[in-house]
Motif scaffolding. Structure first.
Motif, PDB file in Angstrom:
ATOM      1  N   CYS A   1      22.310 -15.140  50.208  1.00 33.68           N
ATOM      2  CA  CYS A   1      23.054 -16.091  49.465  1.00 33.68           C
ATOM      3  C   CYS A   1      22.884 -17.618  49.966  1.00 33.68           C
ATOM      4  CB  CYS A   1      24.439 -16.171  49.271  1.00 33.68           C
ATOM      5  SG  CYS A   1      25.083 -14.653  48.469  1.00 33.68           S
TER       6      CYS A   1
ATOM      7  N   ASP B   1      26.904 -28.435  53.852  1.00 38.89           N
ATOM      8  CA  ASP B   1      27.913 -27.599  52.971  1.00 38.89           C
ATOM      9  C   ASP B   1      27.104 -26.571  52.070  1.00 38.89           C
ATOM     10  OD1 ASP B   1      29.970 -28.653  53.979  1.00 38.89           O
ATOM     11  OD2 ASP B   1      30.036 -30.302  52.669  1.00 38.89           O
TER      12      ASP B   1
ATOM     13  N   ALA C   1      25.924 -25.004  48.498  1.00 42.72           N
ATOM     14  CA  ALA C   1      25.778 -25.567  47.221  1.00 42.72           C
ATOM     15  C   ALA C   1      26.784 -24.660  46.538  1.00 42.72           C
ATOM     16  CB  ALA C   1      24.313 -25.522  46.833  1.00 42.72           C
ATOM     17  N   LEU C   2      27.048 -24.982  45.198  1.00 42.65           N
ATOM     18  CA  LEU C   2      27.651 -24.224  44.137  1.00 42.65           C
ATOM     19  C   LEU C   2      27.257 -22.822  44.016  1.00 42.65           C
ATOM     20  CD1 LEU C   2      30.334 -24.341  42.322  1.00 42.65           C
ATOM     21  CD2 LEU C   2      28.973 -25.166  40.591  1.00 42.65           C
ATOM     22  N   GLY C   3      26.018 -22.606  43.628  1.00 40.24           N
ATOM     23  CA  GLY C   3      25.330 -21.429  43.609  1.00 40.24           C
ATOM     24  C   GLY C   3      25.614 -20.754  44.645  1.00 40.24           C
ATOM     25  N   GLU C   4      25.461 -21.114  45.835  1.00 38.40           N
ATOM     26  CA  GLU C   4      25.498 -20.440  46.865  1.00 38.40           C
ATOM     27  C   GLU C   4      26.885 -19.809  47.201  1.00 38.40           C
ATOM     28  OE1 GLU C   4      21.992 -22.395  50.146  1.00 38.40           O
ATOM     29  OE2 GLU C   4      24.054 -23.607  49.654  1.00 38.40           O
ATOM     30  N   MET C   5      27.902 -21.019  47.228  1.00 39.25           N
ATOM     31  CA  MET C   5      29.265 -20.654  47.143  1.00 39.25           C
ATOM     32  C   MET C   5      29.778 -19.139  46.093  1.00 39.25           C
ATOM     33  SD  MET C   5      31.729 -23.921  47.934  1.00 39.25           S
ATOM     34  CE  MET C   5      30.755 -25.064  46.715  1.00 39.25           C
ATOM     35  N   SER C   6      29.257 -19.434  44.984  1.00 36.35           N
ATOM     36  CA  SER C   6      29.552 -18.270  43.847  1.00 36.35           C
ATOM     37  C   SER C   6      28.771 -16.959  44.693  1.00 36.35           C
ATOM     38  CB  SER C   6      28.992 -18.608  42.619  1.00 36.35           C
ATOM     39  OG  SER C   6      29.315 -19.876  41.967  1.00 36.35           O
TER      40      SER C   6
ATOM     41  N   ASP D   1      30.794 -15.578  47.194  1.00 34.42           N
ATOM     42  CA  ASP D   1      32.127 -15.127  46.813  1.00 34.42           C
ATOM     43  C   ASP D   1      31.841 -13.524  46.096  1.00 34.42           C
ATOM     44  OD1 ASP D   1      34.838 -15.099  46.269  1.00 34.42           O
ATOM     45  OD2 ASP D   1      34.436 -15.654  44.153  1.00 34.42           O
TER      46      ASP D   1
END
Length: 86
Positions: free
Chosen positions: A17, A26, A28-33, A36
């Motif tokens: 990811c 930090d 990125a949003l795509g990486e966090m999704s 998860d």
């Protein structure tokens, strides 16, 4: 055991990811999704594996108990009493 599970999950999800460029400190949003979803799938798979192993262990314990019962019956038959109704 849980430490190994956490380490394997972290390494696997991070490699799948995280961006290879690491321009920002930090995620990125795509990486966090992605992380998860990855963690959720990893935990679900581990839970399913645990259920299969638990069932296998229960079956093995029942087979072992059955074998011990048969050995006890055989030993009782050799000592004069017949477990087979003779």
């Amino acid at each position: 055991m849980y430490t190994d599970l956490f380490n394997k999950m972290s390494a696997s999800c991070f490699s799948k990811c995280s961006s290879k460029k690491h321009k920002e400190p930090d995620l990125a949003l795509g990486e966090m999704s992605c992380v998860d979803r990855c963690v959720g799938k990893y935990m679900e798979a581990q839970e399913r594996i645990g259920v299969v192993f638990q069932k296998f262990n229960e079956e093995q314990a029942a087979a072992q108990q059955n074998m011990q019962n048969m050995q006890a019956q055989y030993a009782a038959g050799r000592d004069g009493g017949s477990p087979f109704g003779r």
